[in-house]
Design a protein around this motif. Structure first.
Motif, short mmCIF file in Angstrom:
data_model
loop_
_atom_site.label_atom_id
_atom_site.label_comp_id
_atom_site.label_asym_id
_atom_site.label_seq_id
_atom_site.Cartn_x
_atom_site.Cartn_y
_atom_site.Cartn_z
N VAL A 233 24.38 57.71 -99.07
CA VAL A 233 23.39 58.67 -98.61
C VAL A 233 23.68 58.91 -97.14
CG1 VAL A 233 20.94 59.16 -98.29
CG2 VAL A 233 21.70 57.80 -100.26
N TRP A 234 23.91 60.16 -96.79
CA TRP A 234 24.29 60.45 -95.41
C TRP A 234 23.48 61.62 -94.88
CZ3 TRP A 234 26.66 57.32 -92.37
CH2 TRP A 234 27.10 57.77 -91.13
N ASP A 235 22.61 61.33 -93.96
CA ASP A 235 21.77 62.34 -93.32
C ASP A 235 22.61 62.95 -92.21
OD1 ASP A 235 19.92 63.78 -91.83
OD2 ASP A 235 18.30 62.39 -92.31
N TRP A 236 23.18 64.11 -92.48
CA TRP A 236 24.12 64.74 -91.55
C TRP A 236 23.48 65.03 -90.20
CZ3 TRP A 236 28.77 64.24 -93.44
CH2 TRP A 236 28.93 64.16 -94.82
N ILE A 237 22.21 65.31 -90.19
CA ILE A 237 21.50 65.59 -88.94
C ILE A 237 21.28 64.29 -88.16
CG2 ILE A 237 19.35 66.47 -87.94
CD1 ILE A 237 19.23 68.29 -90.51
N THR B 279 16.85 56.32 -96.57
CA THR B 279 18.01 55.66 -97.17
C THR B 279 19.32 56.03 -96.48
OG1 THR B 279 18.05 57.43 -98.82
CG2 THR B 279 16.96 55.37 -99.44
N HIS B 280 19.24 56.65 -95.30
CA HIS B 280 20.45 57.05 -94.57
C HIS B 280 21.40 55.85 -94.41
CE1 HIS B 280 23.14 58.78 -91.63
NE2 HIS B 280 22.81 57.86 -90.74
N GLY B 281 22.63 56.05 -94.83
CA GLY B 281 23.66 55.02 -94.69
C GLY B 281 23.77 54.10 -95.90
N ALA B 282 22.78 54.13 -96.80
CA ALA B 282 22.81 53.24 -97.96
C ALA B 282 23.87 53.67 -98.97
CB ALA B 282 21.44 53.23 -98.64
N VAL B 283 24.49 52.68 -99.59
CA VAL B 283 25.51 52.94 -100.61
C VAL B 283 24.91 52.59 -101.97
CG1 VAL B 283 27.78 52.23 -101.48
CG2 VAL B 283 27.40 52.48 -99.02
N GLY B 284 25.15 53.45 -102.94
CA GLY B 284 24.62 53.22 -104.28
C GLY B 284 25.50 53.87 -105.32
N VAL B 285 25.03 53.81 -106.56
CA VAL B 285 25.76 54.37 -107.70
C VAL B 285 24.91 55.44 -108.36
CG1 VAL B 285 26.77 53.83 -109.96
CG2 VAL B 285 26.99 52.21 -108.08
N ILE B 286 25.53 56.55 -108.70
CA ILE B 286 24.81 57.62 -109.38
C ILE B 286 24.44 57.16 -110.78
CG2 ILE B 286 24.95 59.96 -110.30
CD1 ILE B 286 26.82 60.64 -107.96
N LEU C 100 24.62 63.53 -99.93
CA LEU C 100 25.52 62.52 -100.50
C LEU C 100 26.94 62.76 -100.03
CD1 LEU C 100 24.30 62.45 -104.21
CD2 LEU C 100 23.78 60.80 -102.40
N ARG C 101 27.66 61.65 -99.89
CA ARG C 101 29.11 61.75 -99.67
C ARG C 101 29.77 60.65 -100.49
NH1 ARG C 101 30.38 60.02 -93.42
NH2 ARG C 101 29.90 57.82 -93.60
N LYS C 102 30.99 60.95 -100.93
CA LYS C 102 31.71 60.00 -101.77
C LYS C 102 32.22 58.82 -100.95
CE LYS C 102 32.99 63.37 -105.20
NZ LYS C 102 33.92 63.64 -106.27
#
Length: 79
Positions: A11-15, A28-35, A75-77
């Motif tokens: 999860v990446w909050d671009w702003i 959740t900015h910066g958190a890694v998870g699975v779809i 989201l970013r991969k």
């Protein structure tokens, strides 16, 4: 960008990436998870049904956070 169920994403909050102290930063900015799956119109997020917003959202399984709905714009991969 195309995302698939089972894919690991961040999860990446671009702003907020430029200003982490911004009060509007995604929790959740910066958190890694699975779809886990595509969000459904009947899903509830923060007490509100997603409705039409669900079309651009996925439910993400994030450790210690549970299942959260996130718009694909945030989201970013993860390689």
């Amino acid at each position: 960008m195309v995302f698939n169920i089972g894919e690991t994403v961040q999860v990446w909050d671009w702003i907020a990436a430029d200003n982490a102290s911004d009060p509007d930063t995604l929790e959740t900015h910066g958190a890694v998870g699975v779809i886990a799956r595509h969000s459904k119109a009947t899903d509830v997020h923060r007490g509100d049904r997603l409705g039409q917003r669900a079309a651009d959202c996925f439910q993400i399984a994030i450790p210690n956070r549970g299942l959260v709905h996130v718009n694909t714009a945030w989201l970013r991969k993860v390689a």
